[in-house]
Design a protein around this motif. Structure first.
Motif, PDB file in Angstrom:
ATOM      1  N   VAL A   1     -13.859  -4.436   4.753  1.00  9.56           N
ATOM      2  CA  VAL A   1     -13.467  -3.068   4.404  1.00  9.56           C
ATOM      3  C   VAL A   1     -11.936  -2.968   4.446  1.00  9.56           C
ATOM      4  O   VAL A   1     -11.346  -2.392   5.356  1.00  9.56           O
ATOM      5  CB  VAL A   1     -14.125  -2.027   5.340  1.00  9.56           C
ATOM      6  CG1 VAL A   1     -13.745  -0.612   4.912  1.00  9.56           C
ATOM      7  CG2 VAL A   1     -15.643  -2.187   5.325  1.00  9.56           C
ATOM      8  N   CYS A   2     -11.288  -3.588   3.474  1.00  8.51           N
ATOM      9  CA  CYS A   2      -9.840  -3.519   3.321  1.00  8.51           C
ATOM     10  C   CYS A   2      -9.510  -2.461   2.269  1.00  8.51           C
ATOM     11  O   CYS A   2     -10.404  -1.995   1.546  1.00  8.51           O
ATOM     12  CB  CYS A   2      -9.294  -4.882   2.896  1.00  8.51           C
ATOM     13  SG  CYS A   2      -9.981  -5.510   1.352  1.00  8.51           S
ATOM     14  N   PRO A   3      -8.263  -2.029   2.158  1.00 11.70           N
ATOM     15  CA  PRO A   3      -7.924  -0.994   1.166  1.00 11.70           C
ATOM     16  C   PRO A   3      -8.335  -1.360  -0.252  1.00 11.70           C
ATOM     17  O   PRO A   3      -8.704  -0.479  -1.041  1.00 11.70           O
ATOM     18  CB  PRO A   3      -6.406  -0.872   1.309  1.00 11.70           C
ATOM     19  CG  PRO A   3      -6.149  -1.200   2.745  1.00 11.70           C
ATOM     20  CD  PRO A   3      -7.116  -2.309   3.063  1.00 11.70           C
ATOM     21  N   ASP A   4      -8.289  -2.645  -0.601  1.00 14.07           N
ATOM     22  CA  ASP A   4      -8.682  -3.083  -1.945  1.00 14.07           C
ATOM     23  C   ASP A   4     -10.148  -2.808  -2.239  1.00 14.07           C
ATOM     24  O   ASP A   4     -10.553  -2.794  -3.414  1.00 14.07           O
ATOM     25  CB  ASP A   4      -8.453  -4.588  -2.105  1.00 14.07           C
ATOM     26  CG  ASP A   4      -7.083  -5.058  -1.666  1.00 14.07           C
ATOM     27  OD1 ASP A   4      -6.682  -4.726  -0.536  1.00 14.07           O
ATOM     28  OD2 ASP A   4      -6.424  -5.777  -2.432  1.00 14.07           O
ATOM     29  N   ASN A   5     -10.963  -2.598  -1.195  1.00 15.56           N
ATOM     30  CA  ASN A   5     -12.408  -2.440  -1.370  1.00 15.56           C
ATOM     31  C   ASN A   5     -12.912  -1.036  -1.040  1.00 15.56           C
ATOM     32  O   ASN A   5     -14.113  -0.845  -0.828  1.00 15.56           O
ATOM     33  CB  ASN A   5     -13.150  -3.466  -0.507  1.00 15.56           C
ATOM     34  CG  ASN A   5     -12.976  -4.876  -1.021  1.00 15.56           C
ATOM     35  OD1 ASN A   5     -12.738  -5.089  -2.210  1.00 15.56           O
ATOM     36  ND2 ASN A   5     -13.083  -5.861  -0.135  1.00 15.56           N
ATOM     37  N   VAL A   6     -11.990  -0.071  -0.985  1.00 11.25           N
ATOM     38  CA  VAL A   6     -12.379   1.318  -0.732  1.00 11.25           C
ATOM     39  C   VAL A   6     -11.897   2.184  -1.889  1.00 11.25           C
ATOM     40  O   VAL A   6     -10.722   2.168  -2.247  1.00 11.25           O
ATOM     41  CB  VAL A   6     -11.786   1.845   0.593  1.00 11.25           C
ATOM     42  CG1 VAL A   6     -12.212   3.296   0.828  1.00 11.25           C
ATOM     43  CG2 VAL A   6     -12.236   0.966   1.764  1.00 11.25           C
TER      44      VAL A   6
ATOM     45  N   PHE B   1       0.818  -1.204   0.000  1.00 14.68           N
ATOM     46  CA  PHE B   1       0.000   0.000   0.000  1.00 14.68           C
ATOM     47  C   PHE B   1       0.856   1.261   0.000  1.00 14.68           C
ATOM     48  O   PHE B   1       1.800   1.383   0.797  1.00 14.68           O
ATOM     49  CB  PHE B   1      -0.930  -0.009   1.216  1.00 14.68           C
ATOM     50  CG  PHE B   1      -1.853  -1.193   1.227  1.00 14.68           C
ATOM     51  CD1 PHE B   1      -2.752  -1.388   0.191  1.00 14.68           C
ATOM     52  CD2 PHE B   1      -1.817  -2.116   2.256  1.00 14.68           C
ATOM     53  CE1 PHE B   1      -3.601  -2.493   0.184  1.00 14.68           C
ATOM     54  CE2 PHE B   1      -2.653  -3.223   2.261  1.00 14.68           C
ATOM     55  CZ  PHE B   1      -3.549  -3.413   1.220  1.00 14.68           C
ATOM     56  N   PRO B   2       0.540   2.205  -0.875  1.00  7.91           N
ATOM     57  CA  PRO B   2       1.285   3.466  -0.917  1.00  7.91           C
ATOM     58  C   PRO B   2       0.995   4.324   0.304  1.00  7.91           C
ATOM     59  O   PRO B   2      -0.048   4.172   0.959  1.00  7.91           O
ATOM     60  CB  PRO B   2       0.764   4.133  -2.204  1.00  7.91           C
ATOM     61  CG  PRO B   2      -0.601   3.562  -2.393  1.00  7.91           C
ATOM     62  CD  PRO B   2      -0.538   2.147  -1.889  1.00  7.91           C
ATOM     63  N   ARG B   3       1.902   5.237   0.589  1.00  5.68           N
ATOM     64  CA  ARG B   3       1.767   6.051   1.797  1.00  5.68           C
ATOM     65  C   ARG B   3       0.511   6.926   1.772  1.00  5.68           C
ATOM     66  O   ARG B   3      -0.083   7.191   2.822  1.00  5.68           O
ATOM     67  CB  ARG B   3       3.028   6.910   1.995  1.00  5.68           C
ATOM     68  CG  ARG B   3       3.050   7.656   3.326  1.00  5.68           C
ATOM     69  CD  ARG B   3       4.434   8.146   3.677  1.00  5.68           C
ATOM     70  NE  ARG B   3       5.345   7.048   3.995  1.00  5.68           N
ATOM     71  CZ  ARG B   3       5.389   6.442   5.178  1.00  5.68           C
ATOM     72  NH1 ARG B   3       4.578   6.823   6.155  1.00  5.68           N
ATOM     73  NH2 ARG B   3       6.241   5.470   5.397  1.00  5.68           N
ATOM     74  N   TRP B   4       0.082   7.369   0.584  1.00  2.00           N
ATOM     75  CA  TRP B   4      -1.062   8.284   0.531  1.00  2.00           C
ATOM     76  C   TRP B   4      -2.340   7.664   1.101  1.00  2.00           C
ATOM     77  O   TRP B   4      -3.183   8.356   1.662  1.00  2.00           O
ATOM     78  CB  TRP B   4      -1.319   8.770  -0.903  1.00  2.00           C
ATOM     79  CG  TRP B   4      -1.782   7.713  -1.882  1.00  2.00           C
ATOM     80  CD1 TRP B   4      -1.020   7.051  -2.794  1.00  2.00           C
ATOM     81  CD2 TRP B   4      -3.137   7.224  -2.071  1.00  2.00           C
ATOM     82  NE1 TRP B   4      -1.786   6.170  -3.520  1.00  2.00           N
ATOM     83  CE2 TRP B   4      -3.079   6.268  -3.106  1.00  2.00           C
ATOM     84  CE3 TRP B   4      -4.359   7.514  -1.459  1.00  2.00           C
ATOM     85  CZ2 TRP B   4      -4.216   5.588  -3.547  1.00  2.00           C
ATOM     86  CZ3 TRP B   4      -5.490   6.827  -1.889  1.00  2.00           C
ATOM     87  CH2 TRP B   4      -5.412   5.885  -2.933  1.00  2.00           C
ATOM     88  N   VAL B   5      -2.472   6.327   0.990  1.00  3.38           N
ATOM     89  CA  VAL B   5      -3.701   5.699   1.471  1.00  3.38           C
ATOM     90  C   VAL B   5      -3.626   5.384   2.961  1.00  3.38           C
ATOM     91  O   VAL B   5      -4.634   5.029   3.581  1.00  3.38           O
ATOM     92  CB  VAL B   5      -4.009   4.425   0.652  1.00  3.38           C
ATOM     93  CG1 VAL B   5      -3.199   3.218   1.145  1.00  3.38           C
ATOM     94  CG2 VAL B   5      -5.503   4.102   0.686  1.00  3.38           C
TER      95      VAL B   5
END
Length: 271
Positions: free
Chosen positions: A135-140, A82-86
């Motif tokens: 609700v993981c980063p892949d789903n937001v 995951f990139p820092r922005w997220v």
């Protein structure tokens, strides 16, 4: 999910593990394998819209070959590593606020108890509200650095709102030991501080804050069982991921880390 390439079948969307390689974009539509609960889930998504929640896909139709079509939601979806922005604090706050909005709308929607909702990631205590559970980063979907929408409701099932918060914390704090976190997350994320930020942005009540660390431990055990079932069934994606990420020792380490730091997390939530 993120776009990968253009094909005659549509634009492949990458991300996630359960439907890897089977999700395509066709203009303003996304076509993907329909979950067994698709009809009830589509009714729930339409009811969310009626409640004013506009941050989820709109169901369009079910196809004859067992797939579903939903509206495509434009924006940015982060994939691991995951990139820092997220993982900024402002992004985390927006995730907590979005989850609270979802729950605010979901509380008013009656759950169809005739449906066999998936139990893989569901709250073992059950509940009267349909939780997202993944609700993981892949789903937001993000826009301008803020969480704008939730996608992939395949694991939705009745449960406590607190269970959904715990599942979300696992991915967004993240509530994993530092060795495991280093594989997919930027350096320097303070778990105790971020757990408090998530609780504050969601508006978690005091009594729920006291329960949250224990529920996260329970949710982690459910996630482990979910992976174990997939591996036992011979799923190649989950089997490879388990091997690449350190096997069962990683899960033992995560659970031990949570237990060892339970008091620290409770203090961060309540002080």
């Amino acid at each position: 999910m993120a776009a990968e390439s253009d094909e005659t079948a549509g634009q492949a969307l990458v991300g996630g593990m359960t439907n890897a390689g089977a999700v395509f974009r066709h203009g303003d539509l996304v076509e993907r394998p329909a979950p067994s609960t698709a009809r009830a889930l589509h009714a729930h998504l339409r009811a969310l819209e009626e409640q004013g929640f506009d941050a989820a896909p709109t169901p369009v139709r079910l196809t004859d070959d067992g797939r579903e079509q939903l509206t495509f939601i434009a924006g940015d979806v982060a994939l691991p590593p995951f990139p820092r922005w997220v993982m900024t604090e402002s992004a985390l706050r927006s995730v907590g606020s979005l989850l609270r909005r979802l729950h605010g709308a979901s509380r008013s929607i009656e759950v169809d108890t005739r449906v066999e909702w998936p139990r893989d990631l569901a709250d073992p205590e059950g509940g009267t509200m349909l939780c997202h559970n993944d609700v993981c980063p892949d789903n937001v979907v993000f826009r301008d650095g803020r969480a704008a929408a939730l996608i992939d409701f395949d694991q939705a099932a009745p449960g406590r709102p607190l269970w959904d918060v715990a599942m979300t914390a696992r991915y967004w704090v993240p509530m994993v030991d530092p060795v495991s976190a280093a594989v997919s997350y930027p350096e320097g994320l303070d778990a105790a501080t971020r757990l408090r930020i998530l609780a504050d942005s969601y508006g978690l009540a005091t009594e729920e804050r006291a329960e949250l660390p224990g529920v996260i431990e329970q949710a982690t055990a459910s996630c482990r069982a979910f992976v174990a079932d997939r591996v036992a069934d011979g799923d190649p994606v989950f089997t490879q991921a388990l091997s690449d990420r350190g096997g069962w020792r990683r899960w033992d380490r995560m659970q031990g880390w949570l237990v060892a730091h339970r008091e620290m997390f409770t203090a961060a939530l309540l002080d």
